[in-house]
Design a protein around this motif. Structure first.
Motif, short mmCIF file in Angstrom:
data_model
loop_
_atom_site.label_atom_id
_atom_site.label_comp_id
_atom_site.label_asym_id
_atom_site.label_seq_id
_atom_site.Cartn_x
_atom_site.Cartn_y
_atom_site.Cartn_z
N GLU A 15 0.77 -1.17 -0.07
CA GLU A 15 -0.15 0.02 0.03
C GLU A 15 0.89 1.39 0.04
O GLU A 15 0.61 2.14 -0.67
CB GLU A 15 -0.89 0.03 1.06
CG GLU A 15 -1.95 1.06 1.35
CD GLU A 15 -1.60 2.30 1.68
OE1 GLU A 15 -2.21 3.34 1.84
OE2 GLU A 15 -0.32 2.38 2.49
N ARG A 19 1.13 3.95 -2.95
CA ARG A 19 0.43 5.25 -2.60
C ARG A 19 1.84 6.28 -2.91
O ARG A 19 1.33 7.48 -3.39
CB ARG A 19 -0.05 5.54 -1.24
CG ARG A 19 -0.31 6.78 -0.80
CD ARG A 19 -1.11 6.69 0.53
NE ARG A 19 -0.60 5.83 1.52
CZ ARG A 19 0.36 5.98 2.37
NH1 ARG A 19 0.93 7.20 2.43
NH2 ARG A 19 0.88 5.11 3.26
N ARG A 67 -3.11 -2.42 -9.60
CA ARG A 67 -3.92 -1.19 -9.44
C ARG A 67 -5.08 -1.38 -9.14
O ARG A 67 -5.77 -0.55 -7.86
CB ARG A 67 -3.98 -0.40 -10.62
CG ARG A 67 -2.54 0.29 -11.03
CD ARG A 67 -2.81 1.22 -12.23
NE ARG A 67 -2.99 0.77 -13.57
CZ ARG A 67 -2.46 0.37 -14.70
NH1 ARG A 67 -0.99 0.23 -14.10
NH2 ARG A 67 -2.66 -0.28 -15.46
N VAL A 68 -5.90 -2.34 -9.41
CA VAL A 68 -7.40 -2.71 -8.87
C VAL A 68 -7.13 -3.14 -7.27
O VAL A 68 -7.82 -2.96 -6.69
CB VAL A 68 -8.03 -3.76 -9.65
CG1 VAL A 68 -9.31 -4.21 -9.01
CG2 VAL A 68 -8.23 -3.18 -11.18
N ASP A 71 -6.26 -0.34 -4.74
CA ASP A 71 -7.57 0.34 -4.52
C ASP A 71 -8.35 -0.31 -3.41
O ASP A 71 -8.70 0.35 -2.54
CB ASP A 71 -8.30 0.73 -5.70
CG ASP A 71 -9.60 1.61 -5.33
OD1 ASP A 71 -9.47 2.63 -5.09
OD2 ASP A 71 -10.63 0.78 -5.61
N SER A 74 -6.25 -0.33 -0.32
CA SER A 74 -6.13 1.19 0.35
C SER A 74 -7.33 1.46 1.25
O SER A 74 -7.19 2.16 2.10
CB SER A 74 -5.83 2.28 -0.69
OG SER A 74 -4.66 2.06 -1.48
N GLN A 75 -8.55 1.00 0.83
CA GLN A 75 -9.65 1.35 1.22
C GLN A 75 -9.53 0.62 2.68
O GLN A 75 -10.22 1.20 3.85
CB GLN A 75 -10.72 0.69 0.87
CG GLN A 75 -11.18 1.40 -0.60
CD GLN A 75 -12.28 0.81 -1.38
OE1 GLN A 75 -13.55 0.59 -0.69
NE2 GLN A 75 -12.37 0.53 -2.76
#
Length: 307
Positions: A15, A19, A67-68, A71, A74-75
């Motif tokens: 992550e 980021r 990338r998916v 995401d 990261s949530q």
């Protein structure tokens, strides 16, 4: 390893790399060596059996699948950080987080908030302007200022005020177009419209105003501009672009400063009220109770007789 979650350290390294965009930056943030970050990335790739990071002479990049995955990961970390901030706030009780609709925050709360801050200088206030309603389970760490039925999703809510709307324009526009004072002439002049989106279909627009003053709704022409934020529509009117259907609470400061002028004594009430909402544990700190009492008192000037 089907069904097993990857090691938390590997997810944390992934992550941070995704980021921040580099292994070195991730290592600095995590307080470890770049080699340790790279090792955690390799462990994660072995666990998921996919290549996540592609390295070349210019640095690194994430694969499309990564990338998916980033995401989604990261949530999860965003929620963990939110939980951390919640615990810290519960320990001190020295911060208030207020989430609210953007124009309500900018045009109504903003001009008043300094009074509360002057009375409680030791309290830090965090403002989050967003149309997205917070997770009701996380509302114990904040207040939410919202409109209408959205308040029903939260454990506790209280009416602040029910607003009204009326046409406004800039003084220069009125000087050029004095017929703007005649409601029947408005349909021949440039109109600025506001559309909050499908979730707020009952918020008055120009067709509703024409019907309110006894004119055929069909008189409302195609507007010169449609804005999703009331604040943007007010700025367009203040710059002389046309006439906006302004909410009283949002136009108050601009009317006092002379940036806008009101074109009709008639006012059309919004069908629903603005609310302050909070969770079951929000009022566990005295400062939260003080803020709620202060805000309800501050809203008294905007209330209609039906509130």
């Amino acid at each position: 390893m089907a069904g097993q979650l990857p090691p938390l350290r590997s997810l944390q390294a992934f992550e941070a790399v995704g980021r921040l965009g580099s292994v070195n930056s991730a290592a600095q943030e995590l307080g470890v060596t770049p080699g340790a970050v790279s090792q955690q990335i390799r462990l994660l790739e072995e666990h998921v059996a996919l290549t996540l990071v592609v390295r070349d002479g210019r640095g690194l990049s994430l694969t499309p699948q990564a990338r998916v995955y980033l995401d989604l990961v990261s949530q999860g970390f965003d929620r963990l950080r939110l939980a951390r901030d919640y615990i810290e706030a519960q320990k001190t009780g020295a911060e208030i987080t207020i989430s609210g609709l953007p124009t309500l925050m900018l045009k109504w709360l903003g001009p008043r908030l300094h009074r509360f801050q002057a009375e409680t200088p030791e309290i830090s206030v965090r403002l989050e302007a967003t149309h997205r309603e917070p997770d009701s389970k996380m509302l114990d760490q904040m207040f939410r200022l919202t409109y209408g039925q959205a308040a029903n999703r939260y454990a506790h809510s209280r009416v602040l005020f029910t607003d009204t709307c009326f046409p406004v324009c800039s003084p220069d526009f009125l000087a050029r177009q004095p017929e703007a004072l005649d409601p029947a002439s408005l349909s021949q002049l440039p109109l600025v419209d506001v559309d909050w989106g499908a979730g707020y279909a009952n918020v008055p627009r120009w067709k509703d105003w024409f019907a309110h003053v006894g004119l055929a709704p069909g008189l409302a022409p195609r507007p010169i501009g449609v804005y999703s934020l009331s604040s943007l529509a007010l700025e367009a009117a203040a710059s002389g672009q046309g006439i906006a259907l302004a909410q009283a609470a949002f136009a108050e400061a601009d009317l006092k400063m002379g940036r806008l002028v009101r074109l009709s004594d008639q006012a059309l009430a919004l069908p629903e009220a603005y609310y302050i909402c909070w969770g079951p544990q929000t009022l566990g700190h005295q400062v939260a109770r003080d803020f709620l009492n202060w805000l309800v008192q501050a809203a008294r000037g905007n209330r209609t007789p039906n509130d």
